[in-house]
Design a protein around this motif. Structure first.
Motif, PDB file in Angstrom:
ATOM      1  N   HIS A 159     -12.153   1.550  14.828  1.00  0.00           N
ATOM      2  CA  HIS A 159     -11.935   1.142  13.441  1.00  0.00           C
ATOM      3  C   HIS A 159     -11.203  -0.197  13.385  1.00  0.00           C
ATOM      4  O   HIS A 159     -10.120  -0.344  13.943  1.00  0.00           O
ATOM      5  N   VAL A 160     -11.815  -1.159  12.691  1.00  0.00           N
ATOM      6  CA  VAL A 160     -11.264  -2.515  12.597  1.00  0.00           C
ATOM      7  C   VAL A 160     -11.324  -2.965  11.137  1.00  0.00           C
ATOM      8  O   VAL A 160     -12.368  -2.840  10.486  1.00  0.00           O
ATOM      9  N   ASP A 161     -10.220  -3.481  10.636  1.00  0.00           N
ATOM     10  CA  ASP A 161     -10.181  -4.071   9.294  1.00  0.00           C
ATOM     11  C   ASP A 161      -9.675  -5.501   9.371  1.00  0.00           C
ATOM     12  O   ASP A 161      -8.773  -5.809  10.157  1.00  0.00           O
ATOM     13  N   MET A 162     -10.225  -6.350   8.539  1.00  0.00           N
ATOM     14  CA  MET A 162      -9.655  -7.674   8.310  1.00  0.00           C
ATOM     15  C   MET A 162      -8.802  -7.598   7.059  1.00  0.00           C
ATOM     16  O   MET A 162      -9.105  -6.812   6.156  1.00  0.00           O
ATOM     17  N   GLY A 163      -7.763  -8.398   6.995  1.00  0.00           N
ATOM     18  CA  GLY A 163      -6.965  -8.360   5.785  1.00  0.00           C
ATOM     19  C   GLY A 163      -5.747  -9.244   5.841  1.00  0.00           C
ATOM     20  O   GLY A 163      -5.360  -9.746   6.899  1.00  0.00           O
ATOM     21  N   PRO A 164      -5.101  -9.444   4.683  1.00  0.00           N
ATOM     22  CA  PRO A 164      -3.893 -10.273   4.625  1.00  0.00           C
ATOM     23  C   PRO A 164      -2.672  -9.495   5.096  1.00  0.00           C
ATOM     24  O   PRO A 164      -2.583  -8.277   4.936  1.00  0.00           O
ATOM     25  N   ARG A 165      -1.745 -10.235   5.651  1.00  0.00           N
ATOM     26  CA  ARG A 165      -0.489  -9.643   6.134  1.00  0.00           C
ATOM     27  C   ARG A 165       0.566 -10.751   6.078  1.00  0.00           C
ATOM     28  O   ARG A 165       0.268 -11.916   6.346  1.00  0.00           O
ATOM     29  N   PHE A 166       1.776 -10.398   5.734  1.00  0.00           N
ATOM     30  CA  PHE A 166       2.871 -11.361   5.772  1.00  0.00           C
ATOM     31  C   PHE A 166       3.491 -11.335   7.164  1.00  0.00           C
ATOM     32  O   PHE A 166       3.893 -10.283   7.659  1.00  0.00           O
ATOM     33  N   ASP A 167       3.549 -12.499   7.784  1.00  0.00           N
ATOM     34  CA  ASP A 167       4.117 -12.657   9.117  1.00  0.00           C
ATOM     35  C   ASP A 167       5.362 -13.518   8.990  1.00  0.00           C
ATOM     36  O   ASP A 167       5.271 -14.746   8.852  1.00  0.00           O
ATOM     37  N   ASN A 168       6.532 -12.872   9.008  1.00  0.00           N
ATOM     38  CA  ASN A 168       7.795 -13.583   8.791  1.00  0.00           C
ATOM     39  C   ASN A 168       7.749 -14.395   7.497  1.00  0.00           C
ATOM     40  O   ASN A 168       8.181 -15.551   7.438  1.00  0.00           O
ATOM     41  N   GLY A 169       7.193 -13.771   6.462  1.00  0.00           N
ATOM     42  CA  GLY A 169       7.132 -14.415   5.157  1.00  0.00           C
ATOM     43  C   GLY A 169       5.930 -15.296   4.945  1.00  0.00           C
ATOM     44  O   GLY A 169       5.698 -15.769   3.827  1.00  0.00           O
ATOM     45  N   ARG A 170       5.150 -15.530   5.993  1.00  0.00           N
ATOM     46  CA  ARG A 170       3.986 -16.417   5.889  1.00  0.00           C
ATOM     47  C   ARG A 170       2.718 -15.599   5.685  1.00  0.00           C
ATOM     48  O   ARG A 170       2.467 -14.623   6.385  1.00  0.00           O
ATOM     49  N   TRP A 171       1.915 -15.989   4.707  1.00  0.00           N
ATOM     50  CA  TRP A 171       0.647 -15.329   4.398  1.00  0.00           C
ATOM     51  C   TRP A 171      -0.362 -15.604   5.504  1.00  0.00           C
ATOM     52  O   TRP A 171      -0.671 -16.749   5.802  1.00  0.00           O
ATOM     53  N   ARG A 172      -0.888 -14.544   6.123  1.00  0.00           N
ATOM     54  CA  ARG A 172      -1.832 -14.698   7.218  1.00  0.00           C
ATOM     55  C   ARG A 172      -3.034 -13.778   7.023  1.00  0.00           C
ATOM     56  O   ARG A 172      -2.918 -12.676   6.471  1.00  0.00           O
ATOM     57  N   PHE A 173      -4.195 -14.242   7.495  1.00  0.00           N
ATOM     58  CA  PHE A 173      -5.413 -13.433   7.509  1.00  0.00           C
ATOM     59  C   PHE A 173      -5.616 -12.956   8.938  1.00  0.00           C
ATOM     60  O   PHE A 173      -5.872 -13.750   9.843  1.00  0.00           O
ATOM     61  N   LEU A 174      -5.491 -11.638   9.157  1.00  0.00           N
ATOM     62  CA  LEU A 174      -5.464 -11.080  10.502  1.00  0.00           C
ATOM     63  C   LEU A 174      -6.483  -9.952  10.636  1.00  0.00           C
ATOM     64  O   LEU A 174      -7.157  -9.576   9.665  1.00  0.00           O
ATOM     65  N   ILE A 175      -6.585  -9.436  11.852  1.00  0.00           N
ATOM     66  CA  ILE A 175      -7.494  -8.324  12.148  1.00  0.00           C
ATOM     67  C   ILE A 175      -6.656  -7.107  12.530  1.00  0.00           C
ATOM     68  O   ILE A 175      -5.845  -7.164  13.458  1.00  0.00           O
ATOM     69  N   HIS A 176      -6.874  -6.024  11.811  1.00  0.00           N
ATOM     70  CA  HIS A 176      -6.135  -4.785  12.074  1.00  0.00           C
ATOM     71  C   HIS A 176      -6.944  -3.925  13.045  1.00  0.00           C
ATOM     72  O   HIS A 176      -8.005  -3.404  12.709  1.00  0.00           O
ATOM     73  N   ASP A 177      -6.439  -3.809  14.262  1.00  0.00           N
ATOM     74  CA  ASP A 177      -7.054  -2.999  15.311  1.00  0.00           C
ATOM     75  C   ASP A 177      -6.435  -1.599  15.233  1.00  0.00           C
ATOM     76  O   ASP A 177      -5.346  -1.361  15.739  1.00  0.00           O
ATOM     77  N   ASP A 178      -7.167  -0.689  14.593  1.00  0.00           N
ATOM     78  CA  ASP A 178      -6.629   0.648  14.344  1.00  0.00           C
ATOM     79  C   ASP A 178      -6.921   1.563  15.533  1.00  0.00           C
ATOM     80  O   ASP A 178      -7.614   2.581  15.408  1.00  0.00           O
ATOM     81  N   ALA A 179      -6.376   1.199  16.686  1.00  0.00           N
ATOM     82  CA  ALA A 179      -6.651   1.950  17.914  1.00  0.00           C
ATOM     83  C   ALA A 179      -6.144   3.383  17.831  1.00  0.00           C
ATOM     84  O   ALA A 179      -6.724   4.298  18.437  1.00  0.00           O
TER      85      ALA A 179
END
Length: 314
Positions: free
Chosen positions: A56-76
């Motif tokens: 299961h893999v999702d793409m999505g936004p995430r805050f990284d130390n306050g910075r808006w990032r578009f990342l890949i969620h590896d739901d291992a």
């Protein structure tokens, strides 16, 4: 009169409803129980090259130390309770779509948008999970995203680079027509509105094997009025024989897309030339002066005519 008033009210209500809705295709959560999830706010963002072939893999936004990032969620952890689900960087991650994902194009004309003849095999990442194929979707369920984003995000495909046609579509499963979200043959950005706390999977179709880059932007307005945006290249290696290293090494050679890249630290963007504005200002000034002169001549002419008529009447 009363009927006309009700009609006007109805028209205004419809216009307001359209006005407040984002001008994009809607990607709504499915009733699939597999899509029920909540994300741990403490999940790590990790570095390191990774090839995801199943799971299961999702793409999505995430805050990284306050910075808006578009990342890949590896739901291992979804497949292995002993594993840790993490967020990965798109430039270090490859989604491998093996040959087991090949399916023939349906003969139904509703699927003509795929860009291949009926019965032609294409590579499909399905909307409903196939345990032998990487299951790719997107989510807006990071706790900080749900807390700080106003209403939702806009997820836009701004370009595709690869050997074949890529289409992404949703199917409701109730015999309705496919809802096409993205088509690599379209040159303009293709926005999809996604509400916060949404988890969606779609059908991803690739007509040929090879390395693909999908250029995706996620943009949102925060509750404090700030607009945030991040654009990343999502890397697919389609076909069992396609080396993941090819997708990992691929570089973007297309246009920069609708948004110009931000200047690097320590540099500044060149200021736009002032000459077009100077020319426009000069033209406007000349027109105004000419108008004033014409008006003055007209007033003088009217005075002379009036004076002549007045003298003649004495």
């Amino acid at each position: 009169m009363q009927h006309r008033y009700r009609t006007i009210v109805a028209v205004l209500a419809a216009a307001l409803a359209v006005g407040v809705s984002p001008p994009a295709a809607w990607a709504s959560p499915s009733d699939d129980p597999q899509l029920s999830q909540s994300l741990d706010p403490d999940q790590q963002i990790v570095h390191g090259e990774r090839v995801l072939r199943t799971g299961h893999v999702d793409m999505g936004p995430r805050f990284d130390n306050g910075r808006w990032r578009f990342l890949i969620h590896d739901d291992a952890r979804k497949a292995d309770p002993g594993a840790a689900s993490v967020w990965r960087h798109p430039d270090e991650t490859v989604l491998q779509v093996a040959d087991v994902a090949r399916l023939p194009v349906p003969a139904d004309p509703a699927y003509a948008f795929i860009g291949a003849e009926p019965a032609t095999p294409v590579w499909v990442v399905p909307q409903t999970q196939n345990p032998d194929v990487v299951w790719v979707g997107w989510n807006t369920q990071d706790p900080q995203v749900m807390q700080r984003v106003d209403r939702g995000v806009t997820l836009s495909l701004t370009g595709v680079q690869g050997p074949g046609v890529v289409t992404v579509y949703l199917h409701s499963g109730d015999f309705g027509k496919p809802q096409v979200l993205w088509d690599s043959r379209r040159a303009e950005p293709q926005p999809v509105w996604v509400d916060v706390n949404t988890h969606t999977h779609a059908n991803w179709v690739f007509t040929r094997p090879g390395a693909y880059l999908l250029r995706l932007e996620v943009k949102a307005q925060l509750r404090d009025g700030t607009t945030v945006s991040d654009t990343q290249l999502i890397r697919f290696a389609v076909g069992t024989a396609t080396p993941a290293a090819d997708a990992l090494a691929a570089t973007w050679s297309g246009s920069a897309g609708p948004a110009a890249p931000a200047p690097l630290p320590g540099t500044s963007e060149a200021a736009p030339s002032p000459w077009p504005f100077v020319v426009i200002a000069v033209v406007i000034a000349v027109v105004l002066v000419a108008g004033v002169a014409v008006a003055a001549r007209a007033r003088r002419a009217r005075r002379r005519v009036f004076a002549a008529r007045t003298g003649a009447g004495r």
